[in-house]
Write a protein that holds these residues in place. Structure first.
Motif, mmCIF file in Angstrom:
data_model
loop_
_atom_site.group_PDB
_atom_site.id
_atom_site.type_symbol
_atom_site.label_atom_id
_atom_site.label_comp_id
_atom_site.label_asym_id
_atom_site.label_seq_id
_atom_site.Cartn_x
_atom_site.Cartn_y
_atom_site.Cartn_z
ATOM 1 N N GLN A 1 0.825 -1.201 0.000
ATOM 2 C CA GLN A 1 0.000 0.000 0.000
ATOM 3 C C GLN A 1 0.860 1.252 0.000
ATOM 4 O O GLN A 1 0.623 2.181 -0.776
ATOM 5 C CB GLN A 1 -0.918 0.000 1.220
ATOM 6 N N ASP A 2 1.882 1.293 0.875
ATOM 7 C CA ASP A 2 2.752 2.459 0.949
ATOM 8 C C ASP A 2 3.496 2.667 -0.361
ATOM 9 O O ASP A 2 3.681 3.800 -0.800
ATOM 10 C CB ASP A 2 3.738 2.302 2.104
ATOM 11 N N GLN A 3 3.925 1.566 -0.998
ATOM 12 C CA GLN A 3 4.626 1.665 -2.273
ATOM 13 C C GLN A 3 3.710 2.227 -3.355
ATOM 14 O O GLN A 3 4.113 3.088 -4.153
ATOM 15 C CB GLN A 3 5.157 0.296 -2.679
ATOM 16 N N GLN A 4 2.464 1.742 -3.403
ATOM 17 C CA GLN A 4 1.508 2.240 -4.392
ATOM 18 C C GLN A 4 1.194 3.711 -4.164
ATOM 19 O O GLN A 4 1.097 4.489 -5.129
ATOM 20 C CB GLN A 4 0.225 1.414 -4.345
ATOM 21 N N LEU A 5 1.033 4.112 -2.898
ATOM 22 C CA LEU A 5 0.742 5.509 -2.606
ATOM 23 C C LEU A 5 1.917 6.404 -2.972
ATOM 24 O O LEU A 5 1.722 7.508 -3.483
ATOM 25 C CB LEU A 5 0.399 5.677 -1.123
ATOM 26 N N GLN A 6 3.137 5.942 -2.718
ATOM 27 C CA GLN A 6 4.298 6.751 -3.081
ATOM 28 C C GLN A 6 4.406 6.899 -4.588
ATOM 29 O O GLN A 6 4.739 7.968 -5.104
ATOM 30 C CB GLN A 6 5.583 6.125 -2.525
#
Length: 431
Positions: free
Chosen positions: A2-7
């Motif tokens: 999730q954090d990777q996609q948001l970044q």
């Protein structure tokens, strides 16, 4: 994940302050993934299994993969549509204002912008500039000042006691941004643009700026916010969030099915342009994919369009603005948008297909219907459906503050949207 996609979404938005930059970002990412760029002015030599892209006006783009031999004719196209533009402040052709010793630029409001949030923000300027070289050749390049160069200061409450009582904003007199003192004689926007062109593009020396399409934008970067990171805040979520989700879905797809992503400009002002959804761009591409009229109609009738554009989440402070049974929530999955008056192109079959798709992908799904005593916005869905005759479902990630300078989404919803759109591209069966 999730954090990777948001970044990655944050990086995509930060590199896309205008539709021109969004299209360039999409193009660069597609080419890096192996898509071949086509030119509309040239013949196309398309091959089964090939992956291609084509852009128009530097602000709209179509990317497609043809799938296996014969797949296009037998299986139809899986289309995802979004738009590259967002409401903003556009610089006028002769914008220079010298008032009270300060240098300002006149602006025109593009789209249905919420104006109040534009005050007291650190603004920059970006867009496309067309110029003449010393040899007489005409050329266009993109520019982005990137740093804060402008602001629209609020009037102090001491001089505007009624401001909190709903005072109207005059876009002609209240919105011109402030850039500098005008003490130096001869401040000129075109000279400023020529200097910026040379700084960003060292080969652009000795040029005469003839015209431009420039937008102010907020320099505050996107951010995951909230006590536990539940929210994602950024400019231009409407509709770069959907462009990014469609791109990621296309790049994540297995390549077996014929797929197409179309991201067009000018949705916020009606889509009626050479590169908008109400123009011939998509139809022109489909004619080159399938030149025979009868075969192309058959292809379209085997196809399905997912029109992806943000949906209105129910605001806790204004819950009465929603139908009590149709209030989408943040972080509760994509929203199927339905309107009996065809402001959205969803019907029972396409809605059922999308619900089934979400269930198969283990993605939650919601529905939105506007209150019966309120007007309803629209999308590229009805426009594309009426021009092509393609079955369509209108969906989108739930958001707050749509058309503000900064909008808010749930931090889990971009991932949900990418997952279900990837499943759509990989779907062996359409309705």
């Amino acid at each position: 994940m999730q954090d990777q996609q948001l970044q990655d979404l944050a990086d995509f938005i930060a590199s896309s302050p205008t539709p021109f930059h969004a299209t360039t970002t999409l193009r660069e990412r597609l080419i890096a993934a192996g898509f071949e760029a086509l030119n509309e002015r040239e013949d196309w030599q398309l091959k089964a299994g090939g992956r291609y892209l084509v852009s128009r006006n530097d602000s709209s783009i179509i990317a497609f993969q043809l799938g296996a031999e014969g797949a296009l004719a037998s299986r139809g196209l899986r289309l995802i549509g979004a738009h590259t533009d967002s409401p903003c402040l556009r610089v006028k052709p002769q914008p220079e204002k010298d008032q009270q010793g300060l240098w300002q630029l006149g602006v025109e409001i593009y789209g249905g912008a919420l104006l109040a949030p534009w005050f007291d923000r650190d603004l920059s300027l970006a867009g496309r500039v067309t110029f003449r070289r010393a040899d007489g050749a005409l050329e266009s390049r993109l520019i982005d000042f990137q740093r804060p160069i402008a602001v629209i200061p609020n009037l102090a409450i001491h001089l505007n006691r009624g401001v909190n009582d709903g005072q109207a904003i005059n876009p002609q007199t209240d919105m011109p941004p402030l850039l500098a003192h005008s003490l130096e004689a001869g401040r000129d926007l075109r000279a400023l643009l020529a200097a910026q062109l040379q700084q960003q593009h060292p080969d652009c020396t000795d040029v005469a700026v003839l015209d431009y399409e420039l937008s102010f934008y907020d320099t505050q970067p996107p951010a995951q916010i909230g006590l536990e990171g539940d929210f994602f805040s950024a400019a231009r979520l409407d509709n770069l969030l959907s462009c990014h989700a469609g791109l990621q879905a296309l790049l994540n797809s297995d390549g077996e099915q014929p797929c197409l992503l179309v991201c067009t400009d000018h949705e916020e002002i009606g889509s009626a342009s050479c590169c908008g959804a109400d123009g011939p761009f998509l139809e022109d591409v489909l004619r080159r994919l399938v030149p025979d009229d009868a075969e192309r109609i058959q292809l379209i009738q085997r196809s399905l369009l997912v029109s992806a554009d943000n949906a209105h989440a129910v605001h806790p402070n204004f819950a009465m603005k929603h139908d009590e049974n149709h209030g989408p929530k943040l972080n509760a999955g994509p929203v199927i948008k339905i309107n009996s008056n065809q402001r959205y192109a969803t019907n029972s079959e396409t809605a059922a297909f999308f619900r089934h798709l979400c269930a198969s992908a283990d993605v939650p799904v919601q529905a939105f219907v506007v209150r019966s005593d309120m007007g309803c916005g629209s999308t590229i869905g009805p426009i594309t459906a009426s021009r092509l005759g393609v079955r369509t479902v209108d969906i989108g990630a739930p958001t707050f503050a749509m058309h503000s300078i900064r909008e808010l989404a749930g931090s889990r919803d971009p991932g949900y949207l990418i997952t279900v759109l990837t499943a759509f591209y990989n779907s062996a069966q359409l309705i």
